[in-house]
Scaffold this active site. Structure first.
Site, mmCIF file in Angstrom:
data_model
loop_
_atom_site.group_PDB
_atom_site.id
_atom_site.type_symbol
_atom_site.label_atom_id
_atom_site.label_comp_id
_atom_site.label_asym_id
_atom_site.label_seq_id
_atom_site.Cartn_x
_atom_site.Cartn_y
_atom_site.Cartn_z
ATOM 1 C CD GLU A 54 1.327 -4.640 10.094
ATOM 2 O OE1 GLU A 54 1.936 -4.034 8.950
ATOM 3 O OE2 GLU A 54 0.684 -5.795 10.177
ATOM 4 N N GLY A 81 4.945 -2.905 3.497
ATOM 5 C CA GLY A 81 3.607 -2.821 3.131
ATOM 6 C C GLY A 81 2.636 -1.855 3.526
ATOM 7 N NE ARG A 82 3.873 -0.722 9.649
ATOM 8 C CZ ARG A 82 4.662 -2.030 9.892
ATOM 9 N NH1 ARG A 82 4.426 -2.994 9.250
ATOM 10 N NH2 ARG A 82 6.003 -1.896 10.502
ATOM 11 C CE LYS A 130 8.117 -5.738 1.032
ATOM 12 N NZ LYS A 130 8.837 -4.799 2.151
ATOM 13 C CD GLU A 139 -4.862 -13.855 5.386
ATOM 14 O OE1 GLU A 139 -3.910 -13.958 4.720
ATOM 15 O OE2 GLU A 139 -5.006 -13.638 6.698
ATOM 16 C CG HIS A 192 -25.758 10.981 15.882
ATOM 17 N ND1 HIS A 192 -26.593 11.580 16.838
ATOM 18 C CD2 HIS A 192 -25.275 11.537 15.263
ATOM 19 C CE1 HIS A 192 -26.923 12.816 16.228
ATOM 20 N NE2 HIS A 192 -25.916 12.889 15.252
ATOM 21 C CE LYS A 204 1.158 -13.156 8.279
ATOM 22 N NZ LYS A 204 2.164 -12.639 7.611
#
Ligand SMILES: O=P(O)(O)OC[C@H]1O[C@](O)(CO)[C@@H](O)[C@@H]1O
Length: 530
Positions: A358, A272-273, A215, A221, A389, A498
């Protein structure tokens, strides 16, 4: 990109703990006490399943195996009214700047609204934005179809992180059955070079398309991975960056600065999400095609309309969001377990973690004041039956009560005999076992039961059903955030780490530990050793 005039919400809703309903809910909780028992509740009310379950667009939900009653729901709806949840919802849908800390509207719902459809109360500029949304969607889907028709492109590498990765990755896996065979899709998110290096090792530049999804186009990253991908492409003799790289971003200039000129944009009012529906969804469109992508948008829009129009008592996102408030603030449950009984939904827990934690992992109200009540629970999970399991032991016999959320899909898209009935039987059995328990004299073999679960059932895992399911979760998170009076649409909590990483990176090279706390300094020195 177009910017619109925005208007803020002018009246502050009542904070949940200052409503009339809040102490009433506490009193109700004390009355129910720990004596409430699901087995007794079902035995004494033959209509409990009907009253506490419902069909919503493309999704059936059974909420009846939860530790609540019809009276709980009525009180919770009163709480929602007093907190102005319907007004807050309408403010979001009409384009008000409800993301107050960033002075932005929150309009991911516009990304799935049909072209030209005005809604009552739309603020000025929304109609123009809707046109831009559709122009961009048309261009992006046309591009996706060209890529699908281009036999020279055998591999698509999507580089992005957080909301620019989790949504498309989750959806591509979920809609595997709709995917045209033959083209590989890779997702690279981590700055850890092991991830990108492993993908690049199997690629040829002339057959690869890189999608750089960010965005902001500033996320470290993604920028690092994008630069490395570009360097690799050029080192392999690749020349036509415009053909082999596309950027999905609101920051077209940032993409140009990296030399990427094929771009698909979106807008600052898409969080963003919440961006799966925008250009960030391009890898999904390449995987399933334009028509299926539009089906997914239509499924989400059907859920948007349900959320906008259904009365609170029959409004599934509202009911789920209020159940979350009940569990968090009145029952004191600190986490919720997500168990999709469909292998295609294996990344759904990760996707929902970002969406919910978030969005609602906040400790201050809209005015920046600490809130004296709990907000987002911890979300975690794994697909069933795998989770059975691993950690279901704790759900059945641990000391903490963790509400379980099961998603199952009625029809399978594979033809292997027997598997799907076994899968569905297990989904049913887990919810049943949690509720019914089993009395045994031997304490180790005793199951207390009365443990809550919610069951969501889709008819088939189609693009439309997936769109509706994701929109259901988006709105549910909105509802609990609106009750808590927090801003569900910012994420300042990710900033500090950050900033500190930027300070530490050069110290790893120089060894300078001046001013660092002893633990960080000690670890940094160990990392530099040998
Ligand atoms: O799309 P971008 O700008 O690269 O951001 C990626 C992710 O980083 C975050 O801002 C958190 O660091 C998320 O909210 C977002 O989804």
């Amino acid at each position: 990109m177009g910017f619109r005039t925005i208007s803020t919400v002018t009246t502050m809703p009542t904070r949940c703990d200052q409503t009339v309903a809040w102490p009433l809910l506490h009193a109700h909780r004390s009355r129910l006490g720990d004596a409430f028992d699901l087995r007794t509740a079902f035995a004494s009310d033959p209509h409990r399943f009907d009253a506490l379950s419902q069909q919503a667009p493309l999704c059936f939900a059974d909420l009846s195996k939860n530790l609540w009653t019809a009276e709980t729901e009525t009180l919770l709806q009163r709480l929602a009214e007093e907190c102005g949840v319907p007004q807050q919802r309408d403010a979001m849908l009409r384009g008000a700047a409800i993301n107050q800390t960033e002075q932005r509207a929150v309009l991911h719902t516009l990304l799935r609204r049909p072209r030209g459809l005005a809604l009552p109360g739309d603020l000025p500029g929304v109609a123009a934005d809707l046109e831009r949304v559709h122009d961009t969607l048309d261009a992006m889907l046309a591009y996706a179809e060209r890529v699908r028709a281009d036999a020279a492109i055998t591999d698509v590498v999507h580089i992005g992180i957080g909301g620019s990765d989790l949504g498309p990755q989750m959806a591509v896996l979920a809609l595997e059955a709709q995917r045209a065979p033959g083209r590989r899709l890779h997702f690279v998110s981590n700055v850890d070079g092991h991830e990108l290096a492993a993908v690049l090792a199997g690629l040829q530049a002339q057959h690869t398309l890189f999608l750089i999804a960010s965005k902001t186009f500033t996320t470290v990253e993604t920028m690092t991975n994008a630069r490395s991908a570009l360097a690799w492409f050029q080192a392999q003799g690749g020349q036509d960056v415009a053909r082999h790289f596309a950027a999905l971003t609101t920051n077209i200039e940032g993409a140009a600065a990296l030399g990427i000129t094929t771009t698909f944009g979106f807008w600052d009012w898409v969080g963003g999400r919440y961006s799966l529906w925008s250009a960030i969804g391009l890898p999904l469109a390449i995987a399933i095609g334009a028509a299926a992508f539009r089906e997914m948008l239509a499924g989400a829009f059907a859920m948007d309309e349900h959320f906008r129009l259904a009365p609170l008592a029959r409004n599934l996102p509202v009911r789920l969001g209020l159940l979350d408030v009940w569990y968090r603030n009145f029952m004191g449950f600190g986490s919720r377990c997500i168990a999709p009984y469909h292998a295609g939904l294996r990344r759904l827990p990760a996707y929902l973690q970002q969406l919910e934690m978030e969005s609602n992992g906040k400790r201050v109200d809209m005015a920046g004041q600490p809130v004296p009540y709990s907000t987002a629970p911890v979300l975690w999970g794994e697909p069933g039956t795998n989770g059975q399991h691993a950690f279901f032991q704790m759900l059945h016999q641990g000391t903490d009560i963790v509400p379980l959320e099961i998603m199952a899909v009625r029809r399978a898209t594979h033809a292997l005999p027997g598997h799907h009935a076994q899968l569905l039987a297990n989904a049913l059995a887990q919810a049943q076992a949690l509720m019914l328990g089993r009395t045994q004299a031997d304490g180790h073999r005793h199951f207390p039961g009365n443990r809550p679960s919610t069951f969501l059932l889709l008819d088939a895992l189609t693009p439309g059903a997936l769109g509706a399911l994701v929109a259901l979760y988006e709105h549910r998170v909105f509802v609990s955030g609106a009750v808590w009076g927090i801003n569900s649409f910012d994420q300042w909590g990710v900033e500090l780490g950050k900033v500190l990483a930027r300070d530490l990176e050069p110290r790893l090279a120089s060894g300078d530990v001046a001013g660092l706390d002893p633990s960080t300094a000690g670890l940094l020195q160990r990392m530099r050793a040998a």
